[in-house]
Motif scaffolding. Structure first.
Motif, PDB file in Angstrom:
ATOM      1  N   ASP A 133     -22.667 -93.412  18.243  1.00  0.00           N
ATOM      2  CA  ASP A 133     -22.916 -91.977  18.327  1.00  0.00           C
ATOM      3  C   ASP A 133     -23.910 -91.532  17.256  1.00  0.00           C
ATOM      4  O   ASP A 133     -24.795 -90.709  17.520  1.00  0.00           O
ATOM      5  CB  ASP A 133     -21.603 -91.199  18.170  1.00  0.00           C
ATOM      6  CG  ASP A 133     -20.686 -91.365  19.364  1.00  0.00           C
ATOM      7  OD1 ASP A 133     -21.186 -91.652  20.471  1.00  0.00           O
ATOM      8  OD2 ASP A 133     -19.459 -91.221  19.191  1.00  0.00           O
ATOM      9  N   GLY A 137     -18.455 -95.457  25.725  1.00  0.00           N
ATOM     10  CA  GLY A 137     -19.636 -94.665  25.422  1.00  0.00           C
ATOM     11  C   GLY A 137     -20.856 -95.436  24.961  1.00  0.00           C
ATOM     12  O   GLY A 137     -21.825 -94.832  24.508  1.00  0.00           O
ATOM     13  N   THR A 174     -23.187 -96.874  26.580  1.00  0.00           N
ATOM     14  CA  THR A 174     -24.385 -96.584  27.386  1.00  0.00           C
ATOM     15  C   THR A 174     -24.750 -95.112  27.408  1.00  0.00           C
ATOM     16  O   THR A 174     -25.753 -94.729  28.009  1.00  0.00           O
ATOM     17  CB  THR A 174     -24.164 -97.032  28.844  1.00  0.00           C
ATOM     18  OG1 THR A 174     -23.133 -96.221  29.416  1.00  0.00           O
ATOM     19  CG2 THR A 174     -23.764 -98.489  28.921  1.00  0.00           C
ATOM     20  N   SER A 175     -23.969 -94.278  26.768  1.00  0.00           N
ATOM     21  CA  SER A 175     -24.077 -92.830  26.933  1.00  0.00           C
ATOM     22  C   SER A 175     -25.383 -92.247  26.407  1.00  0.00           C
ATOM     23  O   SER A 175     -25.986 -92.749  25.460  1.00  0.00           O
ATOM     24  CB  SER A 175     -22.897 -92.154  26.234  1.00  0.00           C
ATOM     25  OG  SER A 175     -22.996 -90.746  26.318  1.00  0.00           O
ATOM     26  N   LYS A 176     -25.787 -91.125  27.020  1.00  0.00           N
ATOM     27  CA  LYS A 176     -26.887 -90.310  26.501  1.00  0.00           C
ATOM     28  C   LYS A 176     -26.361 -89.107  25.722  1.00  0.00           C
ATOM     29  O   LYS A 176     -27.148 -88.330  25.183  1.00  0.00           O
ATOM     30  CB  LYS A 176     -27.764 -89.809  27.658  1.00  0.00           C
ATOM     31  CG  LYS A 176     -28.820 -90.788  28.111  1.00  0.00           C
ATOM     32  CD  LYS A 176     -29.783 -90.123  29.068  1.00  0.00           C
ATOM     33  CE  LYS A 176     -30.942 -91.048  29.417  1.00  0.00           C
ATOM     34  NZ  LYS A 176     -31.907 -90.395  30.337  1.00  0.00           N
ATOM     35  N   THR A 202     -20.719 -82.350  22.051  1.00  0.00           N
ATOM     36  CA  THR A 202     -21.493 -83.426  22.634  1.00  0.00           C
ATOM     37  C   THR A 202     -22.925 -82.954  22.803  1.00  0.00           C
ATOM     38  O   THR A 202     -23.194 -81.961  23.478  1.00  0.00           O
ATOM     39  CB  THR A 202     -20.904 -83.864  23.989  1.00  0.00           C
ATOM     40  OG1 THR A 202     -19.582 -84.355  23.783  1.00  0.00           O
ATOM     41  CG2 THR A 202     -21.749 -84.976  24.596  1.00  0.00           C
ATOM     42  N   ALA A 225     -29.833 -93.064  25.355  1.00  0.00           N
ATOM     43  CA  ALA A 225     -29.101 -94.265  25.743  1.00  0.00           C
ATOM     44  C   ALA A 225     -29.796 -95.470  25.124  1.00  0.00           C
ATOM     45  O   ALA A 225     -30.987 -95.420  24.800  1.00  0.00           O
ATOM     46  CB  ALA A 225     -29.076 -94.405  27.265  1.00  0.00           C
ATOM     47  N   GLY A 235     -19.242 -96.312  31.503  1.00  0.00           N
ATOM     48  CA  GLY A 235     -20.346 -95.645  30.827  1.00  0.00           C
ATOM     49  C   GLY A 235     -21.563 -95.493  31.718  1.00  0.00           C
ATOM     50  O   GLY A 235     -22.232 -94.458  31.708  1.00  0.00           O
ATOM     51  N   MET A 249     -21.229 -92.590  34.114  1.00  0.00           N
ATOM     52  CA  MET A 249     -21.586 -91.306  33.495  1.00  0.00           C
ATOM     53  C   MET A 249     -23.097 -91.161  33.380  1.00  0.00           C
ATOM     54  O   MET A 249     -23.657 -90.088  33.641  1.00  0.00           O
ATOM     55  CB  MET A 249     -20.935 -91.192  32.116  1.00  0.00           C
ATOM     56  CG  MET A 249     -19.437 -90.973  32.143  1.00  0.00           C
ATOM     57  SD  MET A 249     -18.753 -90.650  30.501  1.00  0.00           S
ATOM     58  CE  MET A 249     -18.653 -92.314  29.832  1.00  0.00           C
ATOM     59  N   LEU A 250     -23.763 -92.246  32.973  1.00  0.00           N
ATOM     60  CA  LEU A 250     -25.215 -92.211  32.825  1.00  0.00           C
ATOM     61  C   LEU A 250     -25.876 -91.959  34.177  1.00  0.00           C
ATOM     62  O   LEU A 250     -26.821 -91.178  34.298  1.00  0.00           O
ATOM     63  CB  LEU A 250     -25.690 -93.541  32.244  1.00  0.00           C
ATOM     64  CG  LEU A 250     -27.154 -93.656  31.831  1.00  0.00           C
ATOM     65  CD1 LEU A 250     -27.500 -92.654  30.743  1.00  0.00           C
ATOM     66  CD2 LEU A 250     -27.452 -95.077  31.345  1.00  0.00           C
ATOM     67  N   SER A 256     -20.432 -86.329  32.038  1.00  0.00           N
ATOM     68  CA  SER A 256     -19.267 -87.165  31.723  1.00  0.00           C
ATOM     69  C   SER A 256     -18.090 -86.964  32.676  1.00  0.00           C
ATOM     70  O   SER A 256     -17.024 -87.547  32.467  1.00  0.00           O
ATOM     71  CB  SER A 256     -18.807 -86.892  30.289  1.00  0.00           C
ATOM     72  OG  SER A 256     -18.373 -85.544  30.141  1.00  0.00           O
ATOM     73  N   SER A 283     -14.124 -88.296  31.946  1.00  0.00           N
ATOM     74  CA  SER A 283     -13.611 -87.396  30.925  1.00  0.00           C
ATOM     75  C   SER A 283     -13.065 -86.124  31.561  1.00  0.00           C
ATOM     76  O   SER A 283     -13.822 -85.331  32.126  1.00  0.00           O
ATOM     77  CB  SER A 283     -14.725 -87.040  29.932  1.00  0.00           C
ATOM     78  OG  SER A 283     -14.281 -86.105  28.975  1.00  0.00           O
TER      79      SER A 283
END
Length: 400
Positions: free
Chosen positions: A122, A146, A148-150, A162, A167, A255, A258-259, A264, A268
Motif C-alpha cells: 500500500d 491487495g 494487484t490493487s490500484k 482508499t 498496480a 485481486g 477487483m482490478l 473493490s 469487499s
C-alpha cells in the motif's frame, strides 16, 4: 501471457457487461524460485537503479537475498526499511509514505520493489503513483488479496481512506519464501478469502436494490477463488507448498477481479467495513493493530449471523412495510425479496464460517480476536458509514 492472466481473460471472453479494465501485470509468477526471475525482468526493462522497500521482517525474509542477487548483475539498489510507529506496527500512514518518498530518488530510481505483504504494498503503490515510478510486487506472505490493487488504503489523520494509486507491473511470489511466512499471516490470507462469502452477497444485493454496477463474470472469478480455498482448507492449514500455492493464487485471482472491474465490490462488503471500523478505533485508542485478514474472517461470520437473522425474521421487510414513504432502494428490497433470500442461502451460517476459520488456526470469535462486545455492537450500527456502498448492513441501519 501467464497462466493466471490467461485464465482471467478466458473467464470474461463471453461477458458483455462492458465493465472490464485491461490487466497489464505481466508476468505473474507463483512458484518455487520465483525471486530468481526478478533480476532478468529488471534487466529486460532496463531498470538498472531500483529502490527496495521492506520492513525489518520482510527484509530478512526476502529483501536481503534479493539485493544480493540484483547487485551480482550490477543493478544498483537503494534500501528503504519502513520504520514501525510507537506501538511497534508498520502502518501505511502519512509518516511511512513520507519516509518512502524521501528514499525513492526522482532521478536515480528506475523502479520500486515492494518486498512484503499488504502494508508495504500500500505504501509503495501510493509512492510509485505520486512519483510516476513503476513498481514490482514481491509478496513475502499469502496474507491479503491487495497485491494487484490500484487502490491504496491509507491512514490519514487516523481515518482510513482508499486512494487511487498504481498496480504493480509484475508479481514474483516465491513459494520458498511464502511457506516460511508466520502462521498468523497465512490465517489472515484465508480470512481475507473467507470474507468473499459476504462481499459477493453484498455486491449482488447492491445491484438488485441500488443499481450499483455488477459483472457476473468477475463475480464468478472471485467465487471460484473462494471455493478453491474452502475445498483445500486442510492443505492450507498444513502450510505445505501446494496449500500455499492455492491460497496465493486465490488471493491474486481475487485481486485481479477487483482490478478487472475497476472497483473493490467483488471482494469487499460489510465485512470489510467492520474491519476498517475496528482498525480506526484501534488507532484512536493507540492499540496495536490486528491483522486485516484476521478481522475480515471474524467480521464475515458476524455479518453472516446478522444477515441470516435479518432475513429469517423478516426484519427489513417488516420495517419497509411499516414505512409508507419508502424510497426506491427499500422498495427494490421488497420487490427482490425472494432472490435476496436465495442469495443468502449460499452464504454459510456463522458457525460454519467460524469452523472453517478455526481449521486454519483462526480465532473462534470476535472477543478472542480482541474485539469486545461494545465495539462489535457499535460497529454493526456505524460501520456502514465507512464506505459509500449500499450493503444489507446499510439498508438495515437506515430502514429500522
Amino acid at each position: 501471457m501467464t497462466g493466471i492472466t490467461e485464465m482471467i481473460k478466458q473467464s470474461i471472453a463471453n461477458c458483455s457487461c462492458g465493465k472490464h479494465n485491461k490487466i497489464e501485470i505481466e508476468p505473474i509468477v507463483v512458484e518455487s524460485g520465483a525471486m530468481l526471475k526478478v533480476a532478468p525482468y529488471l534487466l529486460k526493462h532496463h531498470y538498472k537503479q531500483i529502490t527496495l522497500v521492506a520492513d525489518a521482517h520482510t527484509f530478512q525474509a526476502a529483501g536481503k537475498d534479493l539485493i544480493e542477487q540484483l547487485m551480482s548483475v550490477e543493478i544498483q539498489c537503494t534500501l528503504c526499511i519502513v520504520k514501525p510507529n510507537k506501538q511497534g506496527d508498520v502502518v501505511a500512514d502519512e509518516v511511512s509514505i513520507i519516509q518512502a518518498m524521501l528514499d525513492v530518488s526522482a532521478e536515480n530510481s528506475d523502479c520500486i520493489l515492494a518486498v512484503g505483504s499488504g502494508t508495504i504494498h500500500d505504501i509503495v503503490r501510493f509512492v510509485g503513483y505520486k512519483m510516476n515510478k513503476p513498481f514490482v510486487s514481491i509478496p513475502t506472505a499469502p496474507s491479503v488479496d491487495g497485491f494487484t490493487s490500484k487502490g491504496a488504503p491509507i491512514i490519514i489523520r487516523g481515518e482510513k481512506k482508499t486512494i487511487s494509486a498504481s498496480a504493480p507491473t509484475a508479481i514474483f511470489a516465491d513459494l520458498n519464501v511464502l511457506i516460511k511466512a508466520p502462521q498468523s499471516l497465512v490465517i489472515a490470507g484465508f480470512g481475507d478469502m473467507l470474507g468473499k462469502y459476504t462481499s459477493l452477497f453484498d455486491w449482488r444485493f447492491s445491484h438488485l436494490t441500488a443499481n450499483e454496477p455488477y459483472c457476473s463474470a468477475t463475480a464468478n472469478i472471485t467465487k471460484q477463488a473462494l471455493i478453491a480455498c474452502v475445498e483445500n482448507v486442510q492443505e492450507i492449514s498444513q502450510r505445505n507448498e501446494n496449500g500455499i500455492r492455492i491460497l496465493m493464487n486465490a488471493l491474486i485471482d481475487s485481486g485481479l477481479a477487483m482490478l478487472l472491474f475497476g472497483q473493490s465490490h467483488p471482494a469487499s462488503g460489510a465485512e470489510h467495513h467492520l474491519s476498517h471500523y475496528w482498525e480506526m478505533e484501534y488507532i484512536r485508542l493507540g492499540k496495536n493493530q490486528l491483522l486485516h485478514g484476521m478481522k475480515v474472517g471474524i467480521a464475515c461470520a458476524e455479518i453472516s449471523k446478522l444477515y441470516h437473522t435479518i432475513v429469517e425474521e423478516e426484519q427489513l421487510l417488516k420495517a419497509i412495510a411499516a414505512n409508507p414513504n419508502k424510497d426506491k432502494k427499500l422498495a427494490a428490497i421488497q420487490a427482490n425479496g425472494l432472490e435476496i433470500k436465495a442469495l443468502l442461502n449460499t452464504v454459510p451460517d456463522s458457525q460454519q464460517l467460524h469452523d472453517l476459520f478455526c481449521m486454519v488456526g483462526g480465532p473462534d470469535n470476535a472477543e478472542e480476536l480482541g474485539i469486545d462486545q461494545e465495539l462489535l455492537s457499535r460497529s454493526l450500527k456505524e460501520a456502514h458509514k465507512v464506505r459509500d456502498r449500499y450493503t444489507m448492513l446499510k439498508a438495515w441501519n437506515t430502514a429500522l
